[in-house]
Motif scaffolding. Structure first.
Motif, PDB file in Angstrom:
ATOM      1  N   ASP A  14       0.835  -1.377  -0.313  1.00 38.03           N
ATOM      2  CA  ASP A  14       0.546  -0.070   0.102  1.00 38.03           C
ATOM      3  C   ASP A  14       0.584   1.440  -0.023  1.00 38.03           C
ATOM      4  N   LEU A  15       2.351   1.379   0.590  1.00 35.54           N
ATOM      5  CA  LEU A  15       3.307   2.392   0.669  1.00 35.54           C
ATOM      6  C   LEU A  15       3.155   2.821  -1.254  1.00 35.54           C
ATOM      7  N   LEU A  16       3.378   2.015  -2.083  1.00 40.33           N
ATOM      8  CA  LEU A  16       3.344   2.767  -3.395  1.00 40.33           C
ATOM      9  C   LEU A  16       2.594   3.241  -3.640  1.00 40.33           C
ATOM     10  N   ALA A  17       0.940   2.833  -3.782  1.00 39.14           N
ATOM     11  CA  ALA A  17      -0.098   3.755  -4.023  1.00 39.14           C
ATOM     12  C   ALA A  17      -1.109   4.677  -3.168  1.00 39.14           C
ATOM     13  N   MET A  18       0.372   4.695  -1.659  1.00 42.50           N
ATOM     14  CA  MET A  18      -0.128   5.912  -0.919  1.00 42.50           C
ATOM     15  C   MET A  18       0.931   7.350  -1.673  1.00 42.50           C
ATOM     16  N   MET A  19       1.700   6.571  -1.459  1.00 46.85           N
ATOM     17  CA  MET A  19       2.802   7.914  -2.415  1.00 46.85           C
ATOM     18  C   MET A  19       2.354   8.730  -4.068  1.00 46.85           C
ATOM     19  N   ALA A  20       1.886   7.661  -4.544  1.00 50.49           N
ATOM     20  CA  ALA A  20       1.217   7.971  -5.835  1.00 50.49           C
ATOM     21  C   ALA A  20       0.481   9.236  -5.679  1.00 50.49           C
ATOM     22  N   GLU A  23       1.863  12.443  -4.110  1.00 51.35           N
ATOM     23  CA  GLU A  23       2.164  12.815  -6.146  1.00 51.35           C
ATOM     24  C   GLU A  23       1.512  13.620  -6.865  1.00 51.35           C
ATOM     25  N   GLU A  24      -0.049  12.318  -6.475  1.00 52.40           N
ATOM     26  CA  GLU A  24      -0.853  13.323  -7.555  1.00 52.40           C
ATOM     27  C   GLU A  24      -1.499  14.801  -6.721  1.00 52.40           C
ATOM     28  N   LEU A  25      -1.525  14.598  -5.045  1.00 53.73           N
ATOM     29  CA  LEU A  25      -1.977  15.971  -4.696  1.00 53.73           C
ATOM     30  C   LEU A  25      -0.979  17.154  -4.942  1.00 53.73           C
ATOM     31  N   LEU A  26       0.294  16.415  -4.978  1.00 51.53           N
ATOM     32  CA  LEU A  26       1.043  17.139  -5.393  1.00 51.53           C
ATOM     33  C   LEU A  26       1.010  18.508  -6.076  1.00 51.53           C
ATOM     34  N   ILE A  27       1.079  17.442  -7.387  1.00 49.01           N
ATOM     35  CA  ILE A  27       1.025  18.070  -8.483  1.00 49.01           C
ATOM     36  C   ILE A  27      -0.127  18.824  -8.836  1.00 49.01           C
ATOM     37  N   THR A  28      -1.429  18.864  -8.300  1.00 49.84           N
ATOM     38  CA  THR A  28      -2.137  19.446  -8.461  1.00 49.84           C
ATOM     39  C   THR A  28      -1.951  20.879  -7.416  1.00 49.84           C
ATOM     40  N   PHE A  29      -1.492  20.687  -6.777  1.00 52.34           N
ATOM     41  CA  PHE A  29      -1.221  22.030  -5.931  1.00 52.34           C
ATOM     42  C   PHE A  29      -0.049  22.685  -6.815  1.00 52.34           C
ATOM     43  N   GLY A  30       1.275  22.583  -7.433  1.00 53.43           N
ATOM     44  CA  GLY A  30       1.632  22.956  -8.112  1.00 53.43           C
ATOM     45  C   GLY A  30       0.962  24.087 -10.056  1.00 53.43           C
ATOM     46  N   LEU A  31      -0.051  22.779 -10.292  1.00 49.69           N
ATOM     47  CA  LEU A  31      -1.267  23.264 -11.324  1.00 49.69           C
ATOM     48  C   LEU A  31      -1.670  24.635 -11.000  1.00 49.69           C
ATOM     49  N   TRP A  32      -2.320  24.692  -9.512  1.00 52.81           N
ATOM     50  CA  TRP A  32      -2.687  26.070  -9.265  1.00 52.81           C
ATOM     51  C   TRP A  32      -2.292  26.625  -8.948  1.00 52.81           C
ATOM     52  N   GLU A  33      -0.914  26.637  -8.216  1.00 49.50           N
ATOM     53  CA  GLU A  33       0.204  27.735  -8.321  1.00 49.50           C
ATOM     54  C   GLU A  33       0.848  27.986 -10.120  1.00 49.50           C
ATOM     55  N   ASP A  34       0.062  27.051 -10.779  1.00 50.24           N
ATOM     56  CA  ASP A  34       0.678  27.727 -11.824  1.00 50.24           C
ATOM     57  C   ASP A  34      -0.357  28.771 -13.017  1.00 50.24           C
ATOM     58  N   LEU A  51       6.866  18.333  -3.794  1.00 53.41           N
ATOM     59  CA  LEU A  51       7.021  17.607  -5.055  1.00 53.41           C
ATOM     60  C   LEU A  51       8.549  17.592  -5.549  1.00 53.41           C
ATOM     61  N   GLU A  52       9.269  18.764  -5.473  1.00 51.86           N
ATOM     62  CA  GLU A  52      10.904  17.747  -5.427  1.00 51.86           C
ATOM     63  C   GLU A  52      11.737  17.185  -4.891  1.00 51.86           C
ATOM     64  N   ALA A  53      11.106  16.987  -3.546  1.00 56.23           N
ATOM     65  CA  ALA A  53      11.916  15.935  -2.275  1.00 56.23           C
ATOM     66  C   ALA A  53      11.291  15.158  -2.856  1.00 56.23           C
ATOM     67  N   LEU A  54       9.880  14.835  -3.241  1.00 57.23           N
ATOM     68  CA  LEU A  54       8.948  13.418  -3.463  1.00 57.23           C
ATOM     69  C   LEU A  54      10.160  12.840  -4.287  1.00 57.23           C
ATOM     70  N   HIS A  55      10.427  13.396  -5.503  1.00 57.60           N
ATOM     71  CA  HIS A  55      11.102  12.722  -6.681  1.00 57.60           C
ATOM     72  C   HIS A  55      12.557  12.642  -6.099  1.00 57.60           C
ATOM     73  N   SER A  56      13.186  13.736  -5.482  1.00 56.09           N
ATOM     74  CA  SER A  56      15.049  13.459  -5.283  1.00 56.09           C
ATOM     75  C   SER A  56      14.621  12.005  -4.444  1.00 56.09           C
ATOM     76  N   GLY A  57      14.376  11.933  -3.582  1.00 58.45           N
ATOM     77  CA  GLY A  57      14.000  10.694  -2.429  1.00 58.45           C
ATOM     78  C   GLY A  57      15.433   9.823  -2.714  1.00 58.45           C
ATOM     79  N   PRO A  58      15.801   8.718  -1.505  1.00 52.94           N
ATOM     80  CA  PRO A  58      16.414   8.187  -1.617  1.00 52.94           C
ATOM     81  C   PRO A  58      15.846   6.575  -2.377  1.00 52.94           C
TER      82      PRO A  58
END
Length: 67
Positions: A14-20, A23-34, A51-58
């Motif tokens: 379930d961790l991958l589903a939660m991270m996805a 990520e969708e929520l963070l992308i939505t926030f980014g679009l609102w900002e755009d 979102l950048e932190a999520l993408h650059s994680g270990p």
């Protein structure tokens, strides 16, 4: 420096589903900002920082890379 202990529940697959979902929520926030109307986003979300932190994680492996 003090040691901080954090209890993280074992989510198995379930961790991958939660991270996805996160990520969708963070992308939505980014679009609102755009669109120029981000509202009152916390500092950690402004400029797609979370979102950048999520993408650059270990655990992140860039697309096209092989393990």
């Amino acid at each position: 420096m003090a040691t901080r202990s954090v209890l993280v529940p074992d989510q198995h697959e379930d961790l991958l589903a939660m991270m996805a979902s996160a990520e969708e929520l963070l992308i939505t926030f980014g679009l609102w900002e755009d669109d120029g109307d981000p509202g009152d986003l916390p500092e950690a979300l402004v400029g797609r920082a979370a979102l950048e932190a999520l993408h650059s994680g270990p655990c992140h492996q860039p697309q096209g890379s092989s393990a």
